[in-house]
Scaffold this motif. Structure first.
Motif, PDB file in Angstrom:
ATOM      1  N   ILE A   7       0.860  -1.181   0.000  1.00 25.76           N
ATOM      2  CA  ILE A   7       0.000   0.000   0.000  1.00 25.76           C
ATOM      3  C   ILE A   7       0.893   1.228   0.000  1.00 25.76           C
ATOM      4  CG2 ILE A   7      -1.553   1.376   1.435  1.00 25.76           C
ATOM      5  CD1 ILE A   7      -3.093  -1.082   2.076  1.00 25.76           C
ATOM      6  N   HIS A   8       0.610   2.151  -0.895  1.00 18.82           N
ATOM      7  CA  HIS A   8       1.308   3.431  -0.950  1.00 18.82           C
ATOM      8  C   HIS A   8       0.381   4.500  -0.399  1.00 18.82           C
ATOM      9  CE1 HIS A   8       4.174   2.150  -4.433  1.00 18.82           C
ATOM     10  NE2 HIS A   8       4.488   1.603  -3.276  1.00 18.82           N
ATOM     11  N   GLU A 147       5.375   3.297   2.203  1.00 19.94           N
ATOM     12  CA  GLU A 147       5.122   2.009   1.568  1.00 19.94           C
ATOM     13  C   GLU A 147       5.012   0.943   2.650  1.00 19.94           C
ATOM     14  OE1 GLU A 147       7.093   0.699  -2.313  1.00 19.94           O
ATOM     15  OE2 GLU A 147       8.218  -0.396  -0.783  1.00 19.94           O
ATOM     16  N   ILE A 148       3.849   0.263   2.699  1.00 18.93           N
ATOM     17  CA  ILE A 148       3.590  -0.755   3.726  1.00 18.93           C
ATOM     18  C   ILE A 148       3.170  -2.046   3.037  1.00 18.93           C
ATOM     19  CG2 ILE A 148       2.222  -1.340   5.767  1.00 18.93           C
ATOM     20  CD1 ILE A 148       1.711   1.695   6.065  1.00 18.93           C
ATOM     21  N   PRO A 149       3.835  -3.169   3.325  1.00 12.72           N
ATOM     22  CA  PRO A 149       3.401  -4.442   2.735  1.00 12.72           C
ATOM     23  C   PRO A 149       2.053  -4.881   3.308  1.00 12.72           C
ATOM     24  CG  PRO A 149       5.408  -4.728   4.043  1.00 12.72           C
ATOM     25  CD  PRO A 149       5.036  -3.294   4.118  1.00 12.72           C
ATOM     26  N   VAL A 150       1.229  -5.457   2.446  1.00 12.90           N
ATOM     27  CA  VAL A 150      -0.084  -5.942   2.877  1.00 12.90           C
ATOM     28  C   VAL A 150       0.088  -7.370   3.384  1.00 12.90           C
ATOM     29  CG1 VAL A 150      -2.434  -6.468   2.150  1.00 12.90           C
ATOM     30  CG2 VAL A 150      -1.250  -4.486   1.203  1.00 12.90           C
ATOM     31  N   GLU A 154      -6.450  -5.616   4.520  1.00  9.44           N
ATOM     32  CA  GLU A 154      -6.012  -4.402   3.819  1.00  9.44           C
ATOM     33  C   GLU A 154      -6.991  -3.245   4.013  1.00  9.44           C
ATOM     34  OE1 GLU A 154      -7.235  -4.555  -0.797  1.00  9.44           O
ATOM     35  OE2 GLU A 154      -5.992  -6.228  -0.133  1.00  9.44           O
ATOM     36  N   LYS A 155      -8.270  -3.535   4.183  1.00  7.07           N
ATOM     37  CA  LYS A 155      -9.270  -2.475   4.396  1.00  7.07           C
ATOM     38  C   LYS A 155      -9.006  -1.768   5.726  1.00  7.07           C
ATOM     39  CE  LYS A 155     -13.257  -0.369   3.692  1.00  7.07           C
ATOM     40  NZ  LYS A 155     -12.995   1.042   3.609  1.00  7.07           N
ATOM     41  N   VAL A 169      -4.449   6.756  -0.927  1.00  8.77           N
ATOM     42  CA  VAL A 169      -3.968   5.422  -0.544  1.00  8.77           C
ATOM     43  C   VAL A 169      -4.200   4.508  -1.730  1.00  8.77           C
ATOM     44  CG1 VAL A 169      -4.259   3.476   1.014  1.00  8.77           C
ATOM     45  CG2 VAL A 169      -4.458   5.798   1.911  1.00  8.77           C
ATOM     46  N   ASN A 170      -3.113   3.889  -2.216  1.00  5.91           N
ATOM     47  CA  ASN A 170      -3.200   3.021  -3.400  1.00  5.91           C
ATOM     48  C   ASN A 170      -2.656   1.634  -3.088  1.00  5.91           C
ATOM     49  OD1 ASN A 170      -4.002   5.260  -5.044  1.00  5.91           O
ATOM     50  ND2 ASN A 170      -1.876   5.916  -5.059  1.00  5.91           N
TER      51      ASN A 170
END
Length: 176
Positions: A7-8, A147-150, A154-155, A169-170
């Motif tokens: 997630i960016h 930048e965060i790894p999912v 994710e919601k 948030v992408n």
């Protein structure tokens, strides 16, 4: 190549980013990387990054430069081709050492500086002609990207990031 989802989160203010980093870390999420247009004071501490050990390598490289200077001058000026310069005898290195101090200093600085640059490039994995890894060109102007790894819900993570002040948030497929 391994593909993972990240997630960016985009921020427009460095103070909001700092508060967001602290909140995301408090929620026990791993922040992979943060891209900023300028250095943000205290960001490394907020992310929980370990202190750098580059200063230790700088000291070691300086010592190597001092040793090389001493051995080089002893060989050149005492053993290989001793010369009478200004009436100074060339019987031993210690007799002439005061004249060699500037050379010793300069080679200490030279070795430390040049080897530190090489070490920094190698440690940062910056190679000549390497493609830039910046995921969003706006981070070179006025935006900040976290930048965060999912890994889980994710919601829930997206909602947390919007709560912290993210303007965008992408969800992105990240290729390593």
């Amino acid at each position: 190549m391994e593909t993972s989802r990240v997630i960016h989160a985009i921020y427009t203010d460095d103070d909001v980013l700092m508060a967001a980093v602290k909140k995301v870390k408090a929620e026990r999420y791993h922040i992979e990387e943060i891209y900023t247009p300028f250095p943000v004071h205290g960001l490394d501490k907020a992310m929980g990054l370990a202190p750098t050990r580059l200063a230790i390598t700088a000291f070691i490289y300086g010592c190597i430069g001092l040793i090389v200077a001493t051995l080089m001058m002893n060989f050149i000026m005492i053993e290989d081709w001793p010369q009478d310069i200004g009436g100074k005898p060339s019987f031993s290195y210690l007799e002439n050492m005061p004249a060699f101090v500037p050379i010793m200093f300069e080679l200490t600085v030279f070795f430390a500086a040049h080897l530190m640059v090489i070490t920094f490039y190698l440690r940062s994995k910056i190679w000549p002609f390497k493609k830039a890894e910046n995921p969003d060109p706006r981070t070179t102007d006025d935006h900040f990207l976290m930048e965060i790894p999912v890994t889980g819900d994710e919601k829930k993570l997206q909602d947390l990031l919007f709560e912290t002040g993210a303007v965008e948030v992408n969800l992105v497929n990240n290729t390593h």
